[in-house]
Design a protein around this motif. Sequence first.
Motif, PDB file in Angstrom:
ATOM      1  N   HIS A 191       0.826  -1.197   0.000  1.00  0.00           N
ATOM      2  CA  HIS A 191       0.000   0.000   0.000  1.00  0.00           C
ATOM      3  C   HIS A 191       0.867   1.257   0.000  1.00  0.00           C
ATOM      4  O   HIS A 191       2.060   1.201   0.297  1.00  0.00           O
ATOM      5  CB  HIS A 191      -0.920   0.018   1.225  1.00  0.00           C
ATOM      6  CG  HIS A 191      -0.178   0.153   2.522  1.00  0.00           C
ATOM      7  ND1 HIS A 191       0.263  -0.924   3.246  1.00  0.00           N
ATOM      8  CD2 HIS A 191       0.220   1.246   3.244  1.00  0.00           C
ATOM      9  CE1 HIS A 191       0.895  -0.528   4.324  1.00  0.00           C
ATOM     10  NE2 HIS A 191       0.877   0.802   4.358  1.00  0.00           N
ATOM     11  N   VAL A 192       0.251   2.369  -0.342  1.00  0.00           N
ATOM     12  CA  VAL A 192       0.893   3.679  -0.288  1.00  0.00           C
ATOM     13  C   VAL A 192       0.244   4.473   0.840  1.00  0.00           C
ATOM     14  O   VAL A 192      -0.984   4.590   0.896  1.00  0.00           O
ATOM     15  CB  VAL A 192       0.713   4.457  -1.611  1.00  0.00           C
ATOM     16  CG1 VAL A 192       1.351   5.838  -1.513  1.00  0.00           C
ATOM     17  CG2 VAL A 192       1.309   3.683  -2.770  1.00  0.00           C
ATOM     18  N   PRO A 193       1.021   5.038   1.757  1.00  0.00           N
ATOM     19  CA  PRO A 193       0.431   5.863   2.807  1.00  0.00           C
ATOM     20  C   PRO A 193       0.239   7.298   2.326  1.00  0.00           C
ATOM     21  O   PRO A 193       1.115   7.877   1.686  1.00  0.00           O
ATOM     22  CB  PRO A 193       1.477   5.804   3.920  1.00  0.00           C
ATOM     23  CG  PRO A 193       2.783   5.651   3.192  1.00  0.00           C
ATOM     24  CD  PRO A 193       2.478   4.833   1.950  1.00  0.00           C
ATOM     25  N   ILE A 194      -0.926   7.848   2.585  1.00  0.00           N
ATOM     26  CA  ILE A 194      -1.135   9.282   2.425  1.00  0.00           C
ATOM     27  C   ILE A 194      -1.565   9.801   3.794  1.00  0.00           C
ATOM     28  O   ILE A 194      -1.846   9.010   4.700  1.00  0.00           O
ATOM     29  CB  ILE A 194      -2.194   9.618   1.350  1.00  0.00           C
ATOM     30  CG1 ILE A 194      -3.586   9.129   1.780  1.00  0.00           C
ATOM     31  CG2 ILE A 194      -1.802   9.010   0.006  1.00  0.00           C
ATOM     32  CD1 ILE A 194      -4.702   9.614   0.856  1.00  0.00           C
ATOM     33  N   GLY A 216       5.656   9.986  -4.312  1.00  0.00           N
ATOM     34  CA  GLY A 216       7.048   9.545  -4.280  1.00  0.00           C
ATOM     35  C   GLY A 216       7.251   8.129  -3.790  1.00  0.00           C
ATOM     36  O   GLY A 216       7.992   7.348  -4.394  1.00  0.00           O
ATOM     37  N   GLN A 217       6.600   7.750  -2.687  1.00  0.00           N
ATOM     38  CA  GLN A 217       6.826   6.436  -2.074  1.00  0.00           C
ATOM     39  C   GLN A 217       5.933   5.386  -2.735  1.00  0.00           C
ATOM     40  O   GLN A 217       4.930   4.947  -2.173  1.00  0.00           O
ATOM     41  CB  GLN A 217       6.559   6.515  -0.573  1.00  0.00           C
ATOM     42  CG  GLN A 217       7.528   7.443   0.149  1.00  0.00           C
ATOM     43  CD  GLN A 217       7.168   7.640   1.613  1.00  0.00           C
ATOM     44  OE1 GLN A 217       6.002   7.585   1.989  1.00  0.00           O
ATOM     45  NE2 GLN A 217       8.171   7.910   2.445  1.00  0.00           N
ATOM     46  N   LEU A 218       6.321   4.964  -3.931  1.00  0.00           N
ATOM     47  CA  LEU A 218       5.499   4.050  -4.721  1.00  0.00           C
ATOM     48  C   LEU A 218       6.188   2.710  -4.980  1.00  0.00           C
ATOM     49  O   LEU A 218       5.742   1.942  -5.833  1.00  0.00           O
ATOM     50  CB  LEU A 218       5.125   4.714  -6.051  1.00  0.00           C
ATOM     51  CG  LEU A 218       4.352   6.038  -5.944  1.00  0.00           C
ATOM     52  CD1 LEU A 218       4.065   6.605  -7.317  1.00  0.00           C
ATOM     53  CD2 LEU A 218       3.060   5.852  -5.156  1.00  0.00           C
ATOM     54  N   ILE A 219       7.252   2.425  -4.250  1.00  0.00           N
ATOM     55  CA  ILE A 219       7.946   1.139  -4.359  1.00  0.00           C
ATOM     56  C   ILE A 219       7.776   0.397  -3.041  1.00  0.00           C
ATOM     57  O   ILE A 219       8.056   0.946  -1.975  1.00  0.00           O
ATOM     58  CB  ILE A 219       9.444   1.339  -4.659  1.00  0.00           C
ATOM     59  CG1 ILE A 219       9.642   2.166  -5.934  1.00  0.00           C
ATOM     60  CG2 ILE A 219      10.155  -0.007  -4.790  1.00  0.00           C
ATOM     61  CD1 ILE A 219      11.083   2.578  -6.173  1.00  0.00           C
ATOM     62  N   ASN A 230      -1.113   1.846  -7.895  1.00  0.00           N
ATOM     63  CA  ASN A 230      -0.215   2.945  -7.548  1.00  0.00           C
ATOM     64  C   ASN A 230       1.194   2.670  -8.080  1.00  0.00           C
ATOM     65  O   ASN A 230       2.188   2.910  -7.405  1.00  0.00           O
ATOM     66  CB  ASN A 230      -0.175   3.150  -6.033  1.00  0.00           C
ATOM     67  CG  ASN A 230      -1.467   3.719  -5.467  1.00  0.00           C
ATOM     68  OD1 ASN A 230      -1.647   4.932  -5.356  1.00  0.00           O
ATOM     69  ND2 ASN A 230      -2.386   2.835  -5.118  1.00  0.00           N
ATOM     70  N   GLY A 231       1.250   2.158  -9.291  1.00  0.00           N
ATOM     71  CA  GLY A 231       2.526   1.774  -9.864  1.00  0.00           C
ATOM     72  C   GLY A 231       3.404   2.935 -10.264  1.00  0.00           C
ATOM     73  O   GLY A 231       4.619   2.791 -10.406  1.00  0.00           O
ATOM     74  N   GLU A 267       1.199   8.827 -11.912  1.00  0.00           N
ATOM     75  CA  GLU A 267      -0.078   9.058 -12.588  1.00  0.00           C
ATOM     76  C   GLU A 267      -1.168   8.157 -12.003  1.00  0.00           C
ATOM     77  O   GLU A 267      -2.296   8.606 -11.754  1.00  0.00           O
ATOM     78  CB  GLU A 267       0.078   8.799 -14.085  1.00  0.00           C
ATOM     79  CG  GLU A 267       0.969   9.811 -14.787  1.00  0.00           C
ATOM     80  CD  GLU A 267       1.270   9.421 -16.214  1.00  0.00           C
ATOM     81  OE1 GLU A 267       0.943  10.208 -17.127  1.00  0.00           O
ATOM     82  OE2 GLU A 267       1.850   8.348 -16.420  1.00  0.00           O
ATOM     83  N   GLU A 268      -0.828   6.894 -11.789  1.00  0.00           N
ATOM     84  CA  GLU A 268      -1.795   5.972 -11.192  1.00  0.00           C
ATOM     85  C   GLU A 268      -2.153   6.397  -9.774  1.00  0.00           C
ATOM     86  O   GLU A 268      -3.314   6.280  -9.351  1.00  0.00           O
ATOM     87  CB  GLU A 268      -1.224   4.553 -11.182  1.00  0.00           C
ATOM     88  CG  GLU A 268      -1.142   3.888 -12.538  1.00  0.00           C
ATOM     89  CD  GLU A 268      -0.680   2.440 -12.437  1.00  0.00           C
ATOM     90  OE1 GLU A 268      -0.583   1.923 -11.298  1.00  0.00           O
ATOM     91  OE2 GLU A 268      -0.425   1.830 -13.485  1.00  0.00           O
ATOM     92  N   HIS A 269      -1.163   6.895  -9.040  1.00  0.00           N
ATOM     93  CA  HIS A 269      -1.430   7.300  -7.662  1.00  0.00           C
ATOM     94  C   HIS A 269      -2.402   8.480  -7.609  1.00  0.00           C
ATOM     95  O   HIS A 269      -3.343   8.487  -6.806  1.00  0.00           O
ATOM     96  CB  HIS A 269      -0.134   7.672  -6.958  1.00  0.00           C
ATOM     97  CG  HIS A 269      -0.353   8.218  -5.575  1.00  0.00           C
ATOM     98  ND1 HIS A 269      -0.831   7.446  -4.532  1.00  0.00           N
ATOM     99  CD2 HIS A 269      -0.194   9.475  -5.065  1.00  0.00           C
ATOM    100  CE1 HIS A 269      -0.941   8.186  -3.447  1.00  0.00           C
ATOM    101  NE2 HIS A 269      -0.567   9.420  -3.739  1.00  0.00           N
TER     102      HIS A 269
END
Length: 376
Positions: A92-95, A161-164, A202-203, A206-208
């Motif tokens: 997951h990606v944290p926002i 930024g944190q997408l890995i 969220n790859g 743009e996807e994010h």
Amino acid sequence: MFVFRREDLPPDPVFPADLEKLGYFINDNDQIRKISDPEKEFVFKINRNDRWNLLNREAMNACIRSIVHSRLCALGLSVLRLPLNAGPEERHVPIMISSNLKTASRVIVVFGEPVQDLGIWAYRTISTEGIEAGSAVAFAKAVLGYEDTKTDTALILANTGQLIWYNAEGRAITHPSWLALPKESAVDPLPRMTHRNKIPRNGNWEEHVQCVFEDVLKARGELLSENAKIDIIGLAEGGLAAVTYLAEKWPEWSSHISAMCLANPLHYNGIHIFPDPSSASSETENSFENFISSRCRAYVLSDRPVNDPVAGAADHNCNCYASGEELNVECIMPKAWRSMMEWLGKAHTDPNFGEVQLVLQDDVETTASADKGSEE
């Protein structure tokens, strides 16, 4: 031919993510300085080998991330995982969202740069001016009313930024952090990315941005107020992704988006913005093109004082202003966010407010040159 045994290879350096152990402290001006020399800022080059310098900087950045996260949480912000159905152990990606998101009548969303960590504008500004100045902390205080009185405005900090996904620690990281991951030795190759490092939906940035729109901003009546008006701040690629997304889906979002500010705009007329083919005129009141020209403004690199009009409208279809920053794109937000907030507030207060299109000599020349080129 020389053959080195594994035990003969130089070990990968290790630096603790601890300010004091790294030899630094936070002074009374919220600046990080060396313990041995309180006037000295963070020193990047500590070794002739760049691997040592890289890992030392990553350890410092980890300290800063922890401090910024703690301060944002103290302001009432919390982490929201994307995609929304992701568990804490899943990719997951944290926002970060403010505690008043469900009730606020106004929501400000910030789409940052893909090279920055969550809540960070510019590490270089943090190094020179202070932690709150170079991060989203001072900005969040102003948005939520901690500098004066509480506001009816909520804040969403997206995370382009944190997408890995770093499986070993179960967290999302940026590409610069990926380059600083531990290796068996200092000369081993970097770890190879696979599908296991990709976060669903969220790859990339743009996807994010699309995921934030679809999963969060569209959840009216659930995550945010049904009638909330949305202001967008987009930094570089973050702004480009927001513009391209809205350009395709403007009829769905036109009644919900109040205004937009961009830092270092990357969209261009004829590439990302086109006249509405369904209308007789591209200047139709509800067209996205008209929204960009009247309810959007951009801040660019310039040696002129912040808010001074500069050329760029011919390229971006919106008025452009000096950001107060001359060299580094990442430093635009720390210099210009107060001006952005003032203008967004004016636009939010008056739904009929619109930017007066400025005609600058450089823009006239750019348009004339483009017209001449098309004729040839």
